[in-house]
Motif scaffolding. Structure first.
Motif, PDB file in Angstrom:
ATOM      1  N   SER A 183       0.848  -1.192   0.000  1.00 32.52           N
ATOM      2  CA  SER A 183       0.000   0.000   0.000  1.00 32.52           C
ATOM      3  C   SER A 183       0.883   1.241   0.000  1.00 32.52           C
ATOM      4  CB  SER A 183      -0.884   0.009   1.248  1.00 32.52           C
ATOM      5  OG  SER A 183      -0.077   0.168   2.414  1.00 32.52           O
ATOM      6  N   SER A 184       0.296   2.380  -0.319  1.00 24.42           N
ATOM      7  CA  SER A 184       1.064   3.624  -0.380  1.00 24.42           C
ATOM      8  C   SER A 184       1.669   3.970   0.982  1.00 24.42           C
ATOM      9  CB  SER A 184       0.174   4.775  -0.859  1.00 24.42           C
ATOM     10  OG  SER A 184      -0.327   4.506  -2.142  1.00 24.42           O
ATOM     11  N   ARG A 185       0.883   3.758   2.048  1.00 28.17           N
ATOM     12  CA  ARG A 185       1.370   4.105   3.378  1.00 28.17           C
ATOM     13  C   ARG A 185       2.532   3.221   3.792  1.00 28.17           C
ATOM     14  NH1 ARG A 185       0.061   2.825   8.779  1.00 28.17           N
ATOM     15  NH2 ARG A 185      -1.608   1.403   8.164  1.00 28.17           N
ATOM     16  N   VAL A 186       2.405   1.920   3.558  1.00 29.19           N
ATOM     17  CA  VAL A 186       3.489   0.997   3.909  1.00 29.19           C
ATOM     18  C   VAL A 186       4.716   1.264   3.056  1.00 29.19           C
ATOM     19  CG1 VAL A 186       4.209  -1.421   3.787  1.00 29.19           C
ATOM     20  CG2 VAL A 186       2.043  -0.821   4.851  1.00 29.19           C
ATOM     21  N   MET A 187       4.483   1.567   1.777  1.00 26.74           N
ATOM     22  CA  MET A 187       5.607   1.850   0.888  1.00 26.74           C
ATOM     23  C   MET A 187       6.394   3.059   1.378  1.00 26.74           C
ATOM     24  SD  MET A 187       5.553   2.289  -3.231  1.00 26.74           S
ATOM     25  CE  MET A 187       4.663   0.737  -3.406  1.00 26.74           C
ATOM     26  N   LYS A 188       5.684   4.078   1.827  1.00 31.30           N
ATOM     27  CA  LYS A 188       6.354   5.277   2.347  1.00 31.30           C
ATOM     28  C   LYS A 188       7.188   4.937   3.578  1.00 31.30           C
ATOM     29  CE  LYS A 188       5.510   9.939   4.063  1.00 31.30           C
ATOM     30  NZ  LYS A 188       4.500  10.968   4.422  1.00 31.30           N
ATOM     31  N   GLN A 189       6.627   4.130   4.469  1.00 29.98           N
ATOM     32  CA  GLN A 189       7.348   3.727   5.680  1.00 29.98           C
ATOM     33  C   GLN A 189       8.609   2.934   5.321  1.00 29.98           C
ATOM     34  OE1 GLN A 189       4.323   1.552   7.781  1.00 29.98           O
ATOM     35  NE2 GLN A 189       3.447   3.376   8.744  1.00 29.98           N
ATOM     36  N   LYS A 190       8.468   2.017   4.385  1.00 28.61           N
ATOM     37  CA  LYS A 190       9.615   1.204   3.974  1.00 28.61           C
ATOM     38  C   LYS A 190      10.684   2.058   3.308  1.00 28.61           C
ATOM     39  CE  LYS A 190       7.352  -3.299   3.403  1.00 28.61           C
ATOM     40  NZ  LYS A 190       7.026  -4.401   2.447  1.00 28.61           N
ATOM     41  N   LEU A 191      10.252   3.039   2.523  1.00 33.50           N
ATOM     42  CA  LEU A 191      11.208   3.934   1.865  1.00 33.50           C
ATOM     43  C   LEU A 191      11.980   4.749   2.890  1.00 33.50           C
ATOM     44  CD1 LEU A 191       9.516   5.409  -1.339  1.00 33.50           C
ATOM     45  CD2 LEU A 191      11.665   4.155  -1.187  1.00 33.50           C
ATOM     46  N   GLU A 192      11.284   5.253   3.889  1.00 36.52           N
ATOM     47  CA  GLU A 192      11.948   6.026   4.945  1.00 36.52           C
ATOM     48  C   GLU A 192      13.014   5.180   5.634  1.00 36.52           C
ATOM     49  OE1 GLU A 192       8.675   7.195   7.361  1.00 36.52           O
ATOM     50  OE2 GLU A 192       8.292   9.049   6.251  1.00 36.52           O
ATOM     51  N   GLN A 193      12.658   3.927   5.937  1.00 39.41           N
ATOM     52  CA  GLN A 193      13.597   3.020   6.594  1.00 39.41           C
ATOM     53  C   GLN A 193      14.788   2.707   5.685  1.00 39.41           C
ATOM     54  OE1 GLN A 193      11.085  -0.304   7.539  1.00 39.41           O
ATOM     55  NE2 GLN A 193       9.945   0.803   9.095  1.00 39.41           N
ATOM     56  N   LEU A 194      14.519   2.483   4.399  1.00 32.96           N
ATOM     57  CA  LEU A 194      15.577   2.173   3.439  1.00 32.96           C
ATOM     58  C   LEU A 194      16.569   3.327   3.313  1.00 32.96           C
ATOM     59  CD1 LEU A 194      16.831   0.479   1.107  1.00 32.96           C
ATOM     60  CD2 LEU A 194      15.211   1.623  -0.427  1.00 32.96           C
ATOM     61  N   LEU A 195      16.047   4.526   3.114  1.00 33.49           N
ATOM     62  CA  LEU A 195      16.923   5.694   2.934  1.00 33.49           C
ATOM     63  C   LEU A 195      17.704   5.995   4.210  1.00 33.49           C
ATOM     64  CD1 LEU A 195      14.548   8.022   0.878  1.00 33.49           C
ATOM     65  CD2 LEU A 195      16.486   6.692   0.044  1.00 33.49           C
ATOM     66  N   TYR A 196      17.082   5.759   5.347  1.00 32.62           N
ATOM     67  CA  TYR A 196      17.794   5.973   6.621  1.00 32.62           C
ATOM     68  C   TYR A 196      18.953   4.989   6.754  1.00 32.62           C
ATOM     69  CZ  TYR A 196      18.718   6.297  11.617  1.00 32.62           C
ATOM     70  OH  TYR A 196      19.346   6.446  12.830  1.00 32.62           O
ATOM     71  N   ARG A 197      18.703   3.708   6.417  1.00 34.75           N
ATOM     72  CA  ARG A 197      19.769   2.701   6.487  1.00 34.75           C
ATOM     73  C   ARG A 197      20.897   3.019   5.515  1.00 34.75           C
ATOM     74  NH1 ARG A 197      15.459  -0.937   6.297  1.00 34.75           N
ATOM     75  NH2 ARG A 197      16.016  -1.483   4.150  1.00 34.75           N
ATOM     76  N   LYS A 198      20.546   3.580   4.378  1.00 37.65           N
ATOM     77  CA  LYS A 198      21.552   3.921   3.367  1.00 37.65           C
ATOM     78  C   LYS A 198      22.367   5.154   3.748  1.00 37.65           C
ATOM     79  CE  LYS A 198      20.744   0.859   0.033  1.00 37.65           C
ATOM     80  NZ  LYS A 198      21.792  -0.018  -0.568  1.00 37.65           N
ATOM     81  N   GLY A 199      21.916   5.857   4.781  1.00 37.15           N
ATOM     82  CA  GLY A 199      22.713   6.982   5.266  1.00 37.15           C
ATOM     83  C   GLY A 199      22.327   8.346   4.736  1.00 37.15           C
ATOM     84  N   TYR A 200      21.092   8.487   4.268  1.00 41.58           N
ATOM     85  CA  TYR A 200      20.656   9.802   3.782  1.00 41.58           C
ATOM     86  C   TYR A 200      20.124  10.639   4.949  1.00 41.58           C
ATOM     87  CZ  TYR A 200      21.107   7.931  -0.911  1.00 41.58           C
ATOM     88  OH  TYR A 200      21.612   7.387  -2.057  1.00 41.58           O
ATOM     89  N   PRO A 201      20.446  11.926   4.985  1.00 43.19           N
ATOM     90  CA  PRO A 201      19.941  12.781   6.066  1.00 43.19           C
ATOM     91  C   PRO A 201      18.436  13.003   5.926  1.00 43.19           C
ATOM     92  CG  PRO A 201      21.169  14.081   4.451  1.00 43.19           C
ATOM     93  CD  PRO A 201      21.372  12.643   4.089  1.00 43.19           C
ATOM     94  N   LEU A 202      17.796  13.379   7.023  1.00 43.98           N
ATOM     95  CA  LEU A 202      16.338  13.531   7.066  1.00 43.98           C
ATOM     96  C   LEU A 202      15.828  14.484   5.988  1.00 43.98           C
ATOM     97  CD1 LEU A 202      13.685  12.874   8.465  1.00 43.98           C
ATOM     98  CD2 LEU A 202      14.148  14.740  10.071  1.00 43.98           C
ATOM     99  N   GLU A 203      16.522  15.582   5.770  1.00 42.78           N
ATOM    100  CA  GLU A 203      16.099  16.566   4.774  1.00 42.78           C
ATOM    101  C   GLU A 203      16.006  15.940   3.378  1.00 42.78           C
ATOM    102  OE1 GLU A 203      17.532  20.949   3.069  1.00 42.78           O
ATOM    103  OE2 GLU A 203      18.903  19.710   4.276  1.00 42.78           O
ATOM    104  N   ILE A 204      17.001  15.126   3.033  1.00 41.98           N
ATOM    105  CA  ILE A 204      17.014  14.447   1.730  1.00 41.98           C
ATOM    106  C   ILE A 204      15.900  13.409   1.671  1.00 41.98           C
ATOM    107  CG2 ILE A 204      18.327  12.866   0.262  1.00 41.98           C
ATOM    108  CD1 ILE A 204      19.561  15.523   0.055  1.00 41.98           C
ATOM    109  N   ILE A 205      15.716  12.651   2.754  1.00 45.35           N
ATOM    110  CA  ILE A 205      14.689  11.609   2.795  1.00 45.35           C
ATOM    111  C   ILE A 205      13.311  12.206   2.546  1.00 45.35           C
ATOM    112  CG2 ILE A 205      13.499   9.959   4.299  1.00 45.35           C
ATOM    113  CD1 ILE A 205      16.186   9.426   5.659  1.00 45.35           C
ATOM    114  N   GLN A 206      13.004  13.271   3.259  1.00 47.77           N
ATOM    115  CA  GLN A 206      11.687  13.891   3.123  1.00 47.77           C
ATOM    116  C   GLN A 206      11.470  14.445   1.719  1.00 47.77           C
ATOM    117  OE1 GLN A 206      11.887  16.727   6.366  1.00 47.77           O
ATOM    118  NE2 GLN A 206      10.933  15.304   7.813  1.00 47.77           N
TER     119      GLN A 206
END
Length: 265
Positions: free
Chosen positions: A176-199
């Motif tokens: 779902s769109s909501r779960v996909m967004k959550q997974k993307l946030e987790q993925l980008l965080y693990r990859k080392g992107y700062p919050l500003e870039i993630i958002q």
């Protein structure tokens, strides 16, 4: 006082020489050390001279070891120090070797850090925070890290994060769109992107699905859950179904519609 009675080149290593004192083998030295100390037949050596020659030869051997290590790729000072320490080289010798490597520009932590950032930026999908962490692990000073990270500007990092998001969305159409967004946030965080870039990257990524696509994804999960909970009574069945599907990120309105469809089948 011991006297040099013979100096012979080694058979397998022509850059090293065996030195004999009073007709007995005493030690071996690198060619550079031999020349530096002007060792020759008939020269007398006291204990201090022999110790100094051995010390200089240790430096030369360790220097050659470091050069061989550096020939494979660029290294940080910390990496070279560890490599020599792992080979049981004394710290005092390591210090001399490091000094010589800097003197002849075989070592330069700033150049290493810049090259490291460029390489990871061009060959991986790692974010700046992970790259900073890896540079710290390699012993690079914080001020040099700050200089090197200028090679990875905001626009480049944003483009990398956006590309990662788009690739992820294409491969995870069932979420779902909501779960996909959550997974993307987790993925980008693990990859080392700062919050500003993630958002910013997530906001730019098209994740909202057409209703029929969302329902199709929901039906896939609902059918699996239905097989699991079909033996339960009406109220308990509905509660388990709603809890399971809501955790998957689907809206309650769509969940109720799909459950109603399943009841009719």
């Amino acid at each position: 006082m011991p006297t040099i009675t013979k100096i012979s080149m080694q058979e397998k290593r022509t850059d090293r020489y065996n030195v004999f004192l009073d007709d007995k083998y005493a030690f071996s030295v690198d060619e550079d050390v031999l020349i530096k100390h002007q060792l020759k037949k008939g020269m007398e050596l006291d204990e201090f001279s022999i110790s100094e020659i051995a010390y200089q030869d240790d430096i030369r051997k360790s220097y050659n070891t470091a050069i061989q290590f550096l020939s494979r790729r660029m290294r940080s000072e910390k990496e070279v120090r560890k490599h020599l320490a792992d080979k049981d080289v004394d710290e005092i010798v390591i210090r001399e070797v490091i000094h010589k490597l800097y003197e002849y520009r075989f070592l330069d932590d700033q150049e290493f850090a810049v090259a490291f950032v460029r390489t990871l930026m061009n060959t991986t999908d790692k974010g700046s925070e992970v790259i900073r962490g890896e540079l710290r692990e390699k012993g690079i000073a914080e001020n040099l890290i700050d200089i090197a990270m200028k090679e990875y500007p905001y626009e480049n990092e944003f483009a990398a994060a956006l590309k990662l998001c788009e690739k992820f969305v294409q491969k995870n159409t069932r979420d779902s769109s909501r779960v996909m967004k959550q997974k993307l946030e987790q993925l980008l965080y693990r990859k080392g992107y700062p919050l500003e870039i993630i958002q910013a990257a997530i906001a730019e990524t098209e994740m909202e699905k057409e209703v029929d696509v969302e329902i199709a994804a929901l039906r896939t999960y609902a059918e699996k859950a239905h097989r699991k909970f079909s033996s339960l009574n009406g109220f308990e069945y509905e509660q388990k179904m709603k809890q399971t599907l809501y955790r998957k990120g689907f809206s309650m309105e769509l969940i109720e519609d799909v459950i109603a469809e399943l009841k009719e089948t």
